[in-house]
Design a protein around this motif. Sequence first.
Motif, PDB file in Angstrom:
ATOM      1  N   GLY A  95      56.233  65.555  52.664  1.00 51.99           N
ATOM      2  CA  GLY A  95      57.512  64.870  52.516  1.00 51.99           C
ATOM      3  C   GLY A  95      58.507  65.407  53.516  1.00 51.99           C
ATOM      4  O   GLY A  95      58.181  66.240  54.372  1.00 51.99           O
ATOM      5  N   PRO A  96      59.741  64.974  53.393  1.00 52.66           N
ATOM      6  CA  PRO A  96      60.772  65.315  54.365  1.00 52.66           C
ATOM      7  C   PRO A  96      61.110  66.797  54.486  1.00 52.66           C
ATOM      8  O   PRO A  96      61.691  67.217  55.484  1.00 52.66           O
ATOM      9  N   THR A  97      60.759  67.606  53.485  1.00 56.32           N
ATOM     10  CA  THR A  97      61.059  69.037  53.564  1.00 56.32           C
ATOM     11  C   THR A  97      59.803  69.894  53.658  1.00 56.32           C
ATOM     12  O   THR A  97      59.870  71.114  53.500  1.00 56.32           O
ATOM     13  N   SER A  98      58.656  69.265  53.917  1.00 56.45           N
ATOM     14  CA  SER A  98      57.407  70.015  54.060  1.00 56.45           C
ATOM     15  C   SER A  98      57.482  70.933  55.269  1.00 56.45           C
ATOM     16  O   SER A  98      58.284  70.715  56.185  1.00 56.45           O
ATOM     17  N   ASP A  99      56.628  71.951  55.283  1.00 57.04           N
ATOM     18  CA  ASP A  99      56.564  72.862  56.434  1.00 57.04           C
ATOM     19  C   ASP A  99      56.391  72.056  57.718  1.00 57.04           C
ATOM     20  O   ASP A  99      55.574  71.132  57.776  1.00 57.04           O
ATOM     21  N   GLY A 100      57.169  72.407  58.717  1.00 56.37           N
ATOM     22  CA  GLY A 100      57.087  71.728  60.002  1.00 56.37           C
ATOM     23  C   GLY A 100      57.970  70.506  60.114  1.00 56.37           C
ATOM     24  O   GLY A 100      58.041  69.896  61.182  1.00 56.37           O
ATOM     25  N   ALA A 101      58.631  70.128  59.030  1.00 54.44           N
ATOM     26  CA  ALA A 101      59.505  68.950  59.081  1.00 54.44           C
ATOM     27  C   ALA A 101      60.681  69.205  60.023  1.00 54.44           C
ATOM     28  O   ALA A 101      61.218  70.309  60.079  1.00 54.44           O
ATOM     29  N   VAL A 102      61.050  68.183  60.758  1.00 56.87           N
ATOM     30  CA  VAL A 102      62.152  68.273  61.716  1.00 56.87           C
ATOM     31  C   VAL A 102      63.099  67.105  61.469  1.00 56.87           C
ATOM     32  O   VAL A 102      62.659  65.965  61.308  1.00 56.87           O
ATOM     33  N   ILE A 103      64.391  67.385  61.452  1.00 51.65           N
ATOM     34  CA  ILE A 103      65.400  66.333  61.312  1.00 51.65           C
ATOM     35  C   ILE A 103      66.059  66.122  62.658  1.00 51.65           C
ATOM     36  O   ILE A 103      66.504  67.077  63.306  1.00 51.65           O
ATOM     37  N   PHE A 104      66.114  64.867  63.069  1.00 52.90           N
ATOM     38  CA  PHE A 104      66.812  64.489  64.287  1.00 52.90           C
ATOM     39  C   PHE A 104      67.972  63.583  63.919  1.00 52.90           C
ATOM     40  O   PHE A 104      67.885  62.807  62.969  1.00 52.90           O
ATOM     41  N   ASN A 105      69.051  63.673  64.675  1.00 54.13           N
ATOM     42  CA  ASN A 105      70.173  62.759  64.537  1.00 54.13           C
ATOM     43  C   ASN A 105      70.326  61.971  65.821  1.00 54.13           C
ATOM     44  O   ASN A 105      69.799  62.349  66.864  1.00 54.13           O
ATOM     45  N   ILE A 106      71.046  60.872  65.732  1.00 51.59           N
ATOM     46  CA  ILE A 106      71.300  60.047  66.912  1.00 51.59           C
ATOM     47  C   ILE A 106      72.572  60.559  67.575  1.00 51.59           C
ATOM     48  O   ILE A 106      73.612  60.682  66.930  1.00 51.59           O
ATOM     49  N   GLU A 107      72.447  60.865  68.846  1.00 51.11           N
ATOM     50  CA  GLU A 107      73.582  61.333  69.642  1.00 51.11           C
ATOM     51  C   GLU A 107      73.606  60.515  70.920  1.00 51.11           C
ATOM     52  O   GLU A 107      72.577  60.251  71.526  1.00 51.11           O
ATOM     53  N   ARG A 108      74.788  60.103  71.334  1.00 55.62           N
ATOM     54  CA  ARG A 108      74.921  59.382  72.593  1.00 55.62           C
ATOM     55  C   ARG A 108      76.147  59.894  73.324  1.00 55.62           C
ATOM     56  O   ARG A 108      77.219  59.988  72.751  1.00 55.62           O
ATOM     57  N   ASP A 109      75.952  60.238  74.582  1.00 55.98           N
ATOM     58  CA  ASP A 109      77.036  60.743  75.438  1.00 55.98           C
ATOM     59  C   ASP A 109      77.766  61.916  74.779  1.00 55.98           C
ATOM     60  O   ASP A 109      78.992  62.006  74.827  1.00 55.98           O
ATOM     61  N   GLY A 110      77.004  62.802  74.137  1.00 56.46           N
ATOM     62  CA  GLY A 110      77.570  63.989  73.521  1.00 56.46           C
ATOM     63  C   GLY A 110      78.228  63.755  72.180  1.00 56.46           C
ATOM     64  O   GLY A 110      78.741  64.688  71.572  1.00 56.46           O
ATOM     65  N   GLN A 111      78.234  62.512  71.685  1.00 56.86           N
ATOM     66  CA  GLN A 111      78.852  62.208  70.395  1.00 56.86           C
ATOM     67  C   GLN A 111      77.769  62.039  69.334  1.00 56.86           C
ATOM     68  O   GLN A 111      76.840  61.239  69.500  1.00 56.86           O
ATOM     69  N   LEU A 112      77.882  62.804  68.251  1.00 58.20           N
ATOM     70  CA  LEU A 112      76.951  62.705  67.138  1.00 58.20           C
ATOM     71  C   LEU A 112      77.266  61.433  66.356  1.00 58.20           C
ATOM     72  O   LEU A 112      78.396  61.245  65.900  1.00 58.20           O
ATOM     73  N   LEU A 113      76.273  60.551  66.194  1.00 59.93           N
ATOM     74  CA  LEU A 113      76.495  59.275  65.526  1.00 59.93           C
ATOM     75  C   LEU A 113      75.911  59.206  64.128  1.00 59.93           C
ATOM     76  O   LEU A 113      76.228  58.299  63.365  1.00 59.93           O
ATOM     77  N   THR A 114      75.037  60.158  63.781  1.00 60.64           N
ATOM     78  CA  THR A 114      74.456  60.186  62.440  1.00 60.64           C
ATOM     79  C   THR A 114      74.412  61.605  61.907  1.00 60.64           C
ATOM     80  O   THR A 114      74.437  62.574  62.664  1.00 60.64           O
ATOM     81  N   GLU A 115      74.361  61.694  60.603  1.00 57.97           N
ATOM     82  CA  GLU A 115      74.172  62.966  59.901  1.00 57.97           C
ATOM     83  C   GLU A 115      73.049  62.739  58.901  1.00 57.97           C
ATOM     84  O   GLU A 115      73.138  61.838  58.069  1.00 57.97           O
ATOM     85  N   THR A 116      72.008  63.536  58.998  1.00 56.59           N
ATOM     86  CA  THR A 116      70.820  63.329  58.175  1.00 56.59           C
ATOM     87  C   THR A 116      70.602  64.508  57.238  1.00 56.59           C
ATOM     88  O   THR A 116      70.744  65.654  57.641  1.00 56.59           O
ATOM     89  N   SER A 117      70.271  64.199  55.996  1.00 58.52           N
ATOM     90  CA  SER A 117      69.920  65.237  55.027  1.00 58.52           C
ATOM     91  C   SER A 117      68.619  64.827  54.358  1.00 58.52           C
ATOM     92  O   SER A 117      68.265  63.649  54.305  1.00 58.52           O
ATOM     93  N   ALA A 118      67.889  65.827  53.850  1.00 58.76           N
ATOM     94  CA  ALA A 118      66.597  65.549  53.244  1.00 58.76           C
ATOM     95  C   ALA A 118      66.419  66.331  51.959  1.00 58.76           C
ATOM     96  O   ALA A 118      66.881  67.460  51.830  1.00 58.76           O
ATOM     97  N   GLY A 119      65.750  65.711  51.002  1.00 51.47           N
ATOM     98  CA  GLY A 119      65.306  66.353  49.779  1.00 51.47           C
ATOM     99  C   GLY A 119      63.784  66.329  49.770  1.00 51.47           C
ATOM    100  O   GLY A 119      63.159  65.873  50.735  1.00 51.47           O
ATOM    101  N   ASP A 120      63.167  66.773  48.689  1.00 55.80           N
ATOM    102  CA  ASP A 120      61.707  66.827  48.632  1.00 55.80           C
ATOM    103  C   ASP A 120      61.048  65.468  48.871  1.00 55.80           C
ATOM    104  O   ASP A 120      60.009  65.385  49.512  1.00 55.80           O
ATOM    105  N   THR A 121      61.641  64.397  48.336  1.00 52.98           N
ATOM    106  CA  THR A 121      61.071  63.056  48.524  1.00 52.98           C
ATOM    107  C   THR A 121      62.128  62.033  48.918  1.00 52.98           C
ATOM    108  O   THR A 121      61.987  60.841  48.649  1.00 52.98           O
ATOM    109  N   SER A 122      63.194  62.471  49.577  1.00 48.98           N
ATOM    110  CA  SER A 122      64.222  61.520  50.001  1.00 48.98           C
ATOM    111  C   SER A 122      64.834  61.954  51.336  1.00 48.98           C
ATOM    112  O   SER A 122      64.835  63.138  51.682  1.00 48.98           O
ATOM    113  N   VAL A 123      65.322  60.957  52.065  1.00 53.80           N
ATOM    114  CA  VAL A 123      66.040  61.192  53.313  1.00 53.80           C
ATOM    115  C   VAL A 123      67.265  60.285  53.300  1.00 53.80           C
ATOM    116  O   VAL A 123      67.160  59.095  52.985  1.00 53.80           O
TER     117      VAL A 123
END
Length: 131
Positions: A95-123
């Motif tokens: 799931g989203p918090t399993s070992d090796g999981a990586v969270i990416f956000n969308i960034e354009r021209d140095g501006q962060l456009l998303t914020e992502t959080s994860a639980g055991d079975t949710s994103v």
Amino acid sequence: PDTPFLSGVTFKPGDEAFFNVTATSGSSALFEIENISTGQAFRLHATAFPLCQGDAAWIVQTPIDATGNPVALPNFGDVIFTLAEATLTDGTVVGPTSDGAVIFNIERDGQLLTETSAGDTSVTVRYTGAE
């Protein structure tokens, strides 16, 4: 698939959706898309591409135009993936918090456009900025 496909299923804010990808072999998969709110559904069995069958992803992606260039990211509010898990070929459930999981956000021209959080079975992907 290497090329995008159009499902004909449309979504609007607040709709509940179901997405599933099932590997049917090392080189084919069944793609299922359903708008639970409207009953629209699409299924595609695609072949002739290698599948790693070793990871899973829950993605909100920057739209692209017909020439492959990114377009402005719309303010989509929150996108919440529930029951976000995958069963690997060895039977391991990840799931989203399993070992090796990586969270990416969308960034354009140095501006962060998303914020992502994860639980055991949710994103949750939240739109945070205007372009």
